[in-house]
Design a protein around this motif. Structure first.
Motif, short mmCIF file in Angstrom:
data_model
loop_
_atom_site.label_atom_id
_atom_site.label_comp_id
_atom_site.label_asym_id
_atom_site.label_seq_id
_atom_site.Cartn_x
_atom_site.Cartn_y
_atom_site.Cartn_z
N CYS A 59 0.85 -1.19 0.00
CA CYS A 59 0.00 0.00 0.00
C CYS A 59 0.88 1.24 0.00
O CYS A 59 2.09 1.16 0.20
N GLN A 60 0.27 2.36 -0.24
CA GLN A 60 0.96 3.63 -0.20
C GLN A 60 0.24 4.57 0.75
O GLN A 60 -0.98 4.54 0.85
N ILE A 61 1.02 5.38 1.43
CA ILE A 61 0.46 6.43 2.29
C ILE A 61 0.49 7.74 1.50
O ILE A 61 1.55 8.16 1.03
N LYS A 62 -0.68 8.33 1.36
CA LYS A 62 -0.78 9.60 0.62
C LYS A 62 -1.46 10.64 1.51
O LYS A 62 -2.57 10.42 1.98
N GLY A 104 4.74 8.95 6.51
CA GLY A 104 4.13 10.03 5.74
C GLY A 104 3.90 9.73 4.29
O GLY A 104 2.96 10.24 3.68
N TYR A 105 4.77 8.88 3.70
CA TYR A 105 4.69 8.71 2.25
C TYR A 105 5.25 7.36 1.81
O TYR A 105 6.04 7.28 0.86
N CYS A 106 4.84 6.30 2.49
CA CYS A 106 5.26 4.96 2.08
C CYS A 106 4.94 4.76 0.60
O CYS A 106 3.83 5.03 0.15
N ALA A 107 5.92 4.28 -0.14
CA ALA A 107 5.71 4.02 -1.57
C ALA A 107 5.47 2.55 -1.84
O ALA A 107 5.21 2.17 -2.98
N SER A 108 5.58 1.72 -0.80
CA SER A 108 5.46 0.26 -0.84
C SER A 108 6.81 -0.35 -1.19
O SER A 108 7.64 0.28 -1.85
N PRO A 109 7.03 -1.62 -0.80
CA PRO A 109 8.30 -2.29 -1.13
C PRO A 109 8.56 -2.38 -2.63
O PRO A 109 9.70 -2.58 -3.05
N ALA A 110 7.52 -2.24 -3.44
CA ALA A 110 7.69 -2.30 -4.89
C ALA A 110 8.60 -1.18 -5.40
O ALA A 110 9.18 -1.29 -6.48
N ALA A 111 8.74 -0.12 -4.62
CA ALA A 111 9.61 0.99 -5.03
C ALA A 111 11.07 0.62 -4.87
O ALA A 111 11.94 1.25 -5.48
N THR A 121 8.47 24.28 3.33
CA THR A 121 9.45 23.92 2.30
C THR A 121 9.49 22.41 2.10
O THR A 121 9.52 21.92 0.96
N TYR A 122 9.51 21.67 3.20
CA TYR A 122 9.53 20.20 3.15
C TYR A 122 8.33 19.66 2.39
O TYR A 122 8.46 18.82 1.50
N ASN A 123 7.15 20.17 2.69
CA ASN A 123 5.92 19.73 2.02
C ASN A 123 5.92 20.06 0.54
O ASN A 123 5.44 19.27 -0.28
N LYS A 124 6.44 21.22 0.19
CA LYS A 124 6.37 21.68 -1.20
C LYS A 124 7.47 21.08 -2.07
O LYS A 124 7.21 20.54 -3.16
N GLU A 125 8.70 21.16 -1.61
CA GLU A 125 9.83 20.82 -2.47
C GLU A 125 10.10 19.32 -2.54
O GLU A 125 10.63 18.83 -3.54
N PHE A 126 9.74 18.58 -1.52
CA PHE A 126 9.99 17.14 -1.51
C PHE A 126 8.86 16.34 -2.17
O PHE A 126 9.05 15.20 -2.57
N ARG A 127 7.71 16.96 -2.29
CA ARG A 127 6.53 16.24 -2.79
C ARG A 127 6.66 15.72 -4.22
O ARG A 127 6.28 14.58 -4.49
N PRO A 128 7.17 16.50 -5.18
CA PRO A 128 7.28 15.96 -6.54
C PRO A 128 8.11 14.68 -6.61
O PRO A 128 7.78 13.76 -7.37
N PHE A 129 9.17 14.60 -5.83
CA PHE A 129 9.99 13.41 -5.79
C PHE A 129 9.19 12.22 -5.27
O PHE A 129 9.23 11.12 -5.86
N ILE A 130 8.45 12.41 -4.19
CA ILE A 130 7.64 11.33 -3.61
C ILE A 130 6.56 10.87 -4.59
O ILE A 130 6.34 9.66 -4.77
N GLN A 189 6.57 10.95 -7.79
CA GLN A 189 7.19 10.19 -8.87
C GLN A 189 7.53 8.78 -8.42
O GLN A 189 7.27 7.79 -9.13
N ILE A 190 8.12 8.65 -7.23
CA ILE A 190 8.49 7.33 -6.70
C ILE A 190 7.25 6.46 -6.51
O ILE A 190 7.24 5.27 -6.85
N GLN A 191 6.18 7.05 -5.98
CA GLN A 191 4.95 6.28 -5.77
C GLN A 191 4.35 5.83 -7.10
O GLN A 191 3.86 4.70 -7.21
N GLN A 192 4.37 6.68 -8.08
CA GLN A 192 3.84 6.33 -9.40
C GLN A 192 4.64 5.19 -10.02
O GLN A 192 4.08 4.24 -10.58
N GLU A 193 5.95 5.26 -9.93
CA GLU A 193 6.81 4.21 -10.48
C GLU A 193 6.60 2.88 -9.75
O GLU A 193 6.65 1.81 -10.37
N ALA A 194 6.34 2.94 -8.44
CA ALA A 194 6.13 1.72 -7.66
C ALA A 194 4.87 0.98 -8.09
O ALA A 194 4.86 -0.26 -8.16
#
Length: 371
Positions: free
Chosen positions: A273-276, A292-299, A330-339, A341-346
């Motif tokens: 599962c993923q945490i969003k 906060g943003y588990c991408a699942s082990p598939a990532a 800043t953490y919420n805004k700048e780190f979010r695009p990376f997360i 992307q990782i979740q989508q790829e997973a």
């Protein structure tokens, strides 16, 4: 009045220990509370690549990681009768692993980061957060043992089933998105395949894998049920019964692997599962890593995502002059695009890994998995 410099971190795994390292480096008095009796050990090796390589260099542990790296030397795809279909040689005898990606045993890396902080950070084991109460200048935290203390900030680094998230942000069901599959993992202290070998077997909606490294073997079982399963993630007997029922009648080495999984002290089971969340912060509380943003082990980034997230938050604190409100923004805004992307790829990876039909399983056996 002197500013409260005390920081509480819930969870003693990669996100928690890395957060502890950076906050202690910034001059905060750090306490790590862990519900278990020790560090959260066990699990498959961790990939160190891309952004994570630069971070571990900053932390001064890159050479240690390089010296103790492991990695698969060959991949083999097996069928029901243990015949090898597609195979891939990743490293021949005498060759070196590439310097663009490093793999290291989870407990080894966890120990390295713990050694960085153990003398300057307070650790409390066998305890957890029970209540949080925020005032204008600090957080009052009440613990399971009845004691309470005040902190400037509370960081939830306590995994996908985060206590901090449940108390402060809401129930897990509000943020958890099921990806349709389940997995079970154990690491056993013997070789079930040749050292350095990764073997995969799949049939319709079920799969098993073996990965041998340093005379240990990771056993991984995955399955896709017709509907979501209800269970208590703390009830080991219930979880083992689910795995046993799902592995019954499965081919290849399933009977042997079922016995090894269920007997292993490191047995683990959960859903993919993923945490969003729309925000990983609220007041003086922030979530880091799987909380906060588990991408699942598939990532393939469980441990490294915690390290990257902890560093992103710490850097935001530094860059914003330790104004926590600006740092959290800043953490919420700048780190979010990376997360994102990782979740989508997973999600894409997970769909590829487990075939839905026997025909798809035969194709994987013959041709491997194309990402």
């Amino acid at each position: 009045m002197k500013r409260n410099q005390n920081v509480l971190i819930s969870g003693a795994s990669f996100a928690g220990l890395t957060t502890a390292y950076w906050m202690q480096q910034s001059g905060y008095d750090v306490t790590v509370i862990e519900i278990g009796a020790s560090l959260k050990k066990g699990g498959t090796p961790v990939d160190i690549k891309a952004d994570t390589i630069e971070i571990v260099k900053r932390m001064g542990i890159f050479e240690q990681i390089k010296a103790q790296r492991v990695g698969p030397e060959k991949w083999e795809f097996k069928n029901a009768t243990n015949q090898t279909g597609y195979s891939l040689i990743l490293k021949r005898p005498g060759e070196e692993f590439p310097d663009t990606e490093f793999e290291i045993e989870r407990d080894t890396l966890l120990g390295m980061i713990y050694d960085l902080v153990k003398d300057n950070v307070r650790f409390i084991f066998n305890n957890s957060i029970e209540r949080l109460n925020e005032s204008a200048d600090e957080m009052e935290v009440t613990f399971r043992d009845g004691s309470s203390e005040k902190y400037a900030y509370v960081f939830g680094c306590d995994s996908i089933h985060s206590v901090v998230r449940k108390i402060w942000f809401g129930l897990e069901s509000e943020y958890s998105h099921f990806l349709g599959q389940y997995f079970s993992i154990a690491v056993i202290d013997k070789l079930l395949v040749e050292n350095g070998t990764y073997q995969m077997y799949s049939e319709a909606n079920k799969g098993a894998a073996l990965y041998a490294h340093n005379t240990k073997t990771d056993i991984i079982f995955t399955f896709r049920p017709k509907k979501e399963i209800s269970y208590d993630f703390r009830n080991q007997q219930q979880l083992k019964k689910i795995v046993s029922n799902q592995m019954k009648g499965m081919s290849w080495r399933a009977a042997e692997l079922e016995a090894e999984l269920l007997q292993a002290s490191s047995f683990y089971f959960d859903k993919f599962c993923q945490i969003k969340m729309s925000s990983w912060t609220k007041g003086r509380v922030a979530l880091i890593g799987d909380a906060g943003y588990c991408a699942s082990p598939a990532a393939g980034m469980g441990g490294s995502l915690g390290i990257i997230g902890a560093t992103a938050l710490a850097d935001a604190f530094t860059n914003e002059g330790h104004d926590f409100q600006k740092a959290f923004k800043t953490y919420n805004k700048e780190f979010r695009p990376f997360i994102e992307q990782i979740q989508q790829e997973a999600v894409y990876t997970l769909d590829k890994l487990l075939p839905a039909t026997e025909q798809q399983a035969r194709e994987i056996w013959k041709n491997g998995i194309a990402f």
